[in-house]
Design a protein around this motif. Structure first.
Motif, short mmCIF file in Angstrom:
data_model
loop_
_atom_site.label_atom_id
_atom_site.label_comp_id
_atom_site.label_asym_id
_atom_site.label_seq_id
_atom_site.Cartn_x
_atom_site.Cartn_y
_atom_site.Cartn_z
N ARG A 138 23.42 5.46 8.64
CA ARG A 138 22.91 6.60 9.39
C ARG A 138 24.06 7.37 10.02
NH1 ARG A 138 17.87 3.82 12.44
NH2 ARG A 138 16.83 3.06 10.59
N PRO A 139 23.83 8.65 10.29
CA PRO A 139 24.90 9.44 10.89
C PRO A 139 25.17 9.00 12.33
CG PRO A 139 23.05 10.83 10.25
CD PRO A 139 22.63 9.45 10.00
N ASN A 140 26.41 9.16 12.74
CA ASN A 140 26.77 8.94 14.14
C ASN A 140 26.62 10.30 14.82
OD1 ASN A 140 28.02 8.66 16.58
ND2 ASN A 140 29.70 7.43 15.79
N TRP A 141 25.46 10.51 15.49
CA TRP A 141 25.14 11.84 15.98
C TRP A 141 26.13 12.34 17.02
CZ3 TRP A 141 22.46 14.35 12.77
CH2 TRP A 141 21.45 13.73 12.04
N ASP A 142 26.69 11.42 17.81
CA ASP A 142 27.67 11.87 18.80
C ASP A 142 28.83 12.57 18.11
OD1 ASP A 142 26.84 9.03 20.66
OD2 ASP A 142 26.71 11.09 21.38
N ARG B 174 -3.61 8.93 11.79
CA ARG B 174 -2.50 8.78 10.86
C ARG B 174 -2.92 8.04 9.61
NH1 ARG B 174 1.16 12.26 11.94
NH2 ARG B 174 1.63 12.41 14.13
N SER B 175 -3.83 7.08 9.75
CA SER B 175 -4.17 6.25 8.59
C SER B 175 -5.40 6.75 7.84
CB SER B 175 -4.44 4.82 9.04
OG SER B 175 -3.36 4.33 9.77
N TYR B 176 -6.37 7.29 8.53
CA TYR B 176 -7.63 7.67 7.87
C TYR B 176 -7.97 9.08 8.29
CZ TYR B 176 -7.46 2.65 8.45
OH TYR B 176 -7.04 1.36 8.51
N MET C 69 -7.84 9.07 17.86
CA MET C 69 -6.73 8.22 18.28
C MET C 69 -5.68 8.20 17.19
SD MET C 69 -7.34 6.48 21.22
CE MET C 69 -7.60 8.05 21.96
N VAL D 254 -3.94 5.99 15.76
CA VAL D 254 -4.09 5.00 14.69
C VAL D 254 -5.04 5.50 13.61
CG1 VAL D 254 -5.05 2.73 14.19
CG2 VAL D 254 -3.62 3.03 16.16
N ILE D 255 -6.15 6.08 14.03
CA ILE D 255 -7.16 6.54 13.08
C ILE D 255 -6.67 7.80 12.37
CG2 ILE D 255 -9.56 7.24 12.81
CD1 ILE D 255 -9.48 4.56 14.00
N MET E 264 0.97 10.37 -1.05
CA MET E 264 0.98 9.65 0.22
C MET E 264 -0.36 9.07 0.61
SD MET E 264 3.80 9.49 1.96
CE MET E 264 3.33 9.34 3.64
#
Lengths: 562, 187
Positions: free
Chosen positions: A505-509, A196-198, A191, A193-194, A354
């Motif tokens: 942040r950039p204005n992507w338009d 990404r974290s562990y 899953m 959650v698992i 990280m």
């Protein structure tokens, strides 16, 4: 609609073909087991639960074959390499290998559920039939013995047993329970959650796939799905089904003989298992090859730069390698993007602290005395990703977020070298580079590179080739005050570069509009290494600003993912 | 990223076990299997476990990823205080709940999965982990806008009025033109 086809067409096509094959297999085997005469007596005891068990089994065979293929990264790299000639759409689809692996996994989970439920019913009904709870035909069929001149239909031979006992004492039952358990553990630990974290929990648990595949291959060895065998004289089903007590006494109805189906699964999965084994052997061979440290540099904000040398190592821009350091962890391999250019005689990675592995690596290397070699490091790769395509597009848009700028470090360095050599492979006329970063002090190692490039380009009067825009997204009022005081200086206060840092942040338009206006009839490749949210937004903008008309600007979106 | 928190995995495993127990129970009751009463127990236990395990707790650093619509259940589970906060109790609860599932085949898989979840919870409890509820943040974080779309609050900085006024010696260089001729006040 046309824009969607350009950007997603091939992936959608592959999914539709895959789903189509699944549906075909399901329906074909359902009808086979539901209508075929040789299963008539089996169906009499089990009714619809037989085809409901066998149809998902066929789909499972197909998907278990497919599931190992997207994770053979060396094989995929080979395919990517041999498709260098054929269109970039095909190569982009190979980036989505993990997504496909997940789709196949979901299908396996779903089919396992259907298959298991159908077999729960089967075992219960076989048991009841053996105990004589159903009609005469059913009881007669179940009474058929497993002896010299009789073959049995009902795999449950005892009259005083429970389905649970049968499940755990037959090969099919026991392997079934074990592999389903392995599958469940693999899925719960995968899953998001698992994972990404562990990551370590996910990685080690996922190796239960070995148990899964071994169990799967032996799952059918018991041959307990049985069909009517031809006898001489033949057993006339339509006549004999109504008089089971006369079997063996009248010529039209000799005692029916049954045999079990030959196991099929190994035919599907053996090939991919061998391919995956080759993949792991290749990783091991790469592990054994010696790697020397050329330089170890501790950069600010806990970024470690490693410059390594390995015999026979060839790379392309933006590729990544897997690193393994036995001193930190015996079994873990972690991916890192290469930050050096192919023209250099070493390769480098920038590693940020990280998680457990990276933090431990940095602390091991910090303790080393000056100028000595680091601990043994194994390198697997390099593996290709979308960045290789940068030079194929006439115009490229590169967007990196924070540490996600690393593949582009490799690209920019390579540009510098290619320019110096006037390399004809460079089809790119213009590059737009956007770096989004939260803090100023993450800029340092990259700012050096940009300063060098700036100088080179000014010397060769090629300032229009590379346009870079730096966005500092984590600014506050003290930054703003500092900038207002120094706003009329020639170079930027933060980076010392000629192009000023933007705040927010950039204005992507506006960005996309500007690129459309400046390049009215080009194919623009957009490359992102950053968060999912930004990827979705950029993908939408690419679709929005693309024109189906090949004479106008078209945007293709490519995302790096690890 | 950080050290492994076993409770997170135990929670996923327990939720999956609840669903498997529930499904097995439904099959057993619908198929009117022998000893279907155990299957009925499977349904009840499965629903209870799903409700208990659905609200995800937060990690040790206070951050947590909510499951959709988990707020109501978070409140209910939190109301039991130490009974739900402590993982030893959860491990014991799951170990006890899984036992009746072992008697018929439909619920055996749910039973084994739940037993594994119980073991992982025990591991989490030994490491001192606790279930802490995730409550939504009081106010949403201010996001810097995509571009500055709001109108400016203040006029742009200008030199004082004295300097802005048109001067007699430099009529052409002024920043504005008068729509009507202006004369000095002469009374």
């Amino acid at each position: 609609m046309g824009n969607w086809i350009i950007n997603h067409g091939l992936s959608a096509f592959i999914l539709i073909v895959w789903m189509g094959i699944n549906i075909f297999l399901f329906v074909y085997y359902y009808l086979l087991y539901n209508t075929d005469e040789s299963f008539f007596y089996t169906r009499h005891i089990l009714s619809a639960a037989l085809p409901w068990a066998r149809a998902p089994a066929a789909v499972l065979n197909f998907n278990c074959m497919l599931i190992l293929l997207p994770v053979c990264r060396n094989l995929l790299s080979l395919i990517r390499g041999s498709f260098m000639c054929c269109g970039r759409s095909l190569r982009k689809s190979l980036d989505k290998n993990i997504t496909f692996h997940k789709c196949v996994a979901y299908m396996i989970a779903l089919m396992t559920a259907v298959h298991t439920i159908a077999h729960l019913l089967n075992l219960e009904w076989f048991n009841n039939s053996r105990d004589g709870e159903y009609d005469t035909l059913s009881t007669t069929l179940s009474d058929l013995e497993d002896s010299e001149n009789e073959t049995y239909l009902n795999p449950i031979r005892s009259t005083s047993t429970t389905p649970t006992y049968v499940a755990f004492t037959t090969i099919a039952g026991l392997t079934g329970v074990v592999i389903t358990l392995a599958l469940i553990l693999m899925i719960t630990s995968s899953m998001e959650v698992i994972r990404r974290s562990y990551f370590e929990v996910f990685w080690y648990t996922h190796h239960l796939f070995i148990v899964f595949f071994v169990g799967l291959v032996f799952h059918g060895a018991g041959r307990i799905v049985r069909h009517l065998d031809t006898t001489d004289p033949p057993h006339n089903i339509s006549f004999c089904k109504d008089q089971p007590l006369n079997w063996g006494n009248i010529p039209e109805c000799p005692i029916p003989q049954f045999e079990g189906g030959f196991p099929q699964t190994w035919k599907w999965v053996l090939g991919p298992m061998i391919l995956y084994l080759c993949e792991r052997v290749l990783r091991f061979i790469r592990y054994m090859q010696p790697v020397m440290y050329r330089k170890i540099v501790m950069r600010p904000s806990k970024v470690l730069e490693l410059q390594l040398v390995k015999n026979g190592f060839k790379m392309e821009v933006g590729q990544y390698v897997f690193l393994n350091c036995p001193a930190v962890s015996q079994l873990e391999w972690h991916p890192f993007t290469l930050t050096s250019a192919p023209e250099e005689d070493f390769f480098s990675v920038h590693i940020r602290s990280m998680g457990d592995w990276t933090a431990n690596l940095i602390s091991v290397l910090e303790k080393l005395p000056e100028g000595s070699q680091g601990p043994k490091m194994a390198v697997d790769g390099p593996f290709g990703t979308a960045s290789e395509d940068v030079f194929d597009y006439e115009v490229s848009m590169l967007i990196g977020c924070g540490i996600g700028v690393t593949p582009f470090a490799s690209i920019l360095k390579s540009i510098w070298y290619k320019f110096k050599e006037s390399n004809p492979n460079l089809r790119t006329r213009k590059i737009y580079f956007y770096w989004l970063c939260r803090e100023t002090h993450a800029f340092e190692w990259f700012a050096d590179l940009l300063q060098v490039l700036e100088k080179e380009m000014t010397e060769r009067e090629m300032r229009h080739f590379l346009t870079y825009n730096l966005y500092l997204t984590g600014w506050d009022s003290s930054h703003a005050a500092h900038v207002t005081v120094h706003f009329d200086k020639d170079t930027d206060v933060i980076t010392g570069l000629k192009q000023k840092t933007h705040y927010g942040r950039p204005n992507w338009d506006k960005v996309f509009e500007q690129i459309c206006n400046e390049n009215p009839s080009s194919t623009v490749g957009t490359f992102l290494c950053g968060p999912e949210e930004l990827a979705k937004r950029l993908e939408r903008k690419c679709v929005e600003y693309s024109d189906v008309d090949p004479r106008k600007t078209r945007f293709y979106f490519n995302k790096e993912n690890f | 990223m950080g050290k492994i928190e076993w409770a997170m995995w135990a929670n996923e495993q327990a939720l999956a076990s609840g669903l498997i127990l529930l499904t097995g129970g439904i099959v057993g009751v619908a198929g009117q299997f022998r000893n279907w009463q155990f299957a009925a127990y499977g349904i009840a236990a499965g629903i209870f476990i799903c409700l208990l395990e659905y609200p995800r707790g937060c990690k040790a650093n206070g951050k947590g990823q909510e499951r959709p619509y988990q707020y109501c259940l978070t409140v209910c589970v939190k109301a039991f205080g130490p009974l739900t906060r402590n993982y030893y109790i959860r491990a014991l609860l799951h170990a006890v709940l899984c036992v009746p599932g072992a008697f018929i085949l439909c619920t055996v898989l749910g039973c084994v999965c739940l037993a594994i979840a119980s073991i992982i919870y025990l591991l989490a409890a030994i490491r001192g982990e606790q279930w802490l509820p995730i409550f939504p943040r009081a106010e949403p974080r201010e996001k810097p806008g995509e571009s500055i779309k709001e109108p400016p609050q203040n006029p742009p900085p200008r030199p004082p009025a004295e300097m802005r006024r048109k001067r007699a010696e430099d009529m052409e260089g002024a920043a504005y033109t008068n729509p009507m001729p202006v004369m000095s006040n002469e009374y």
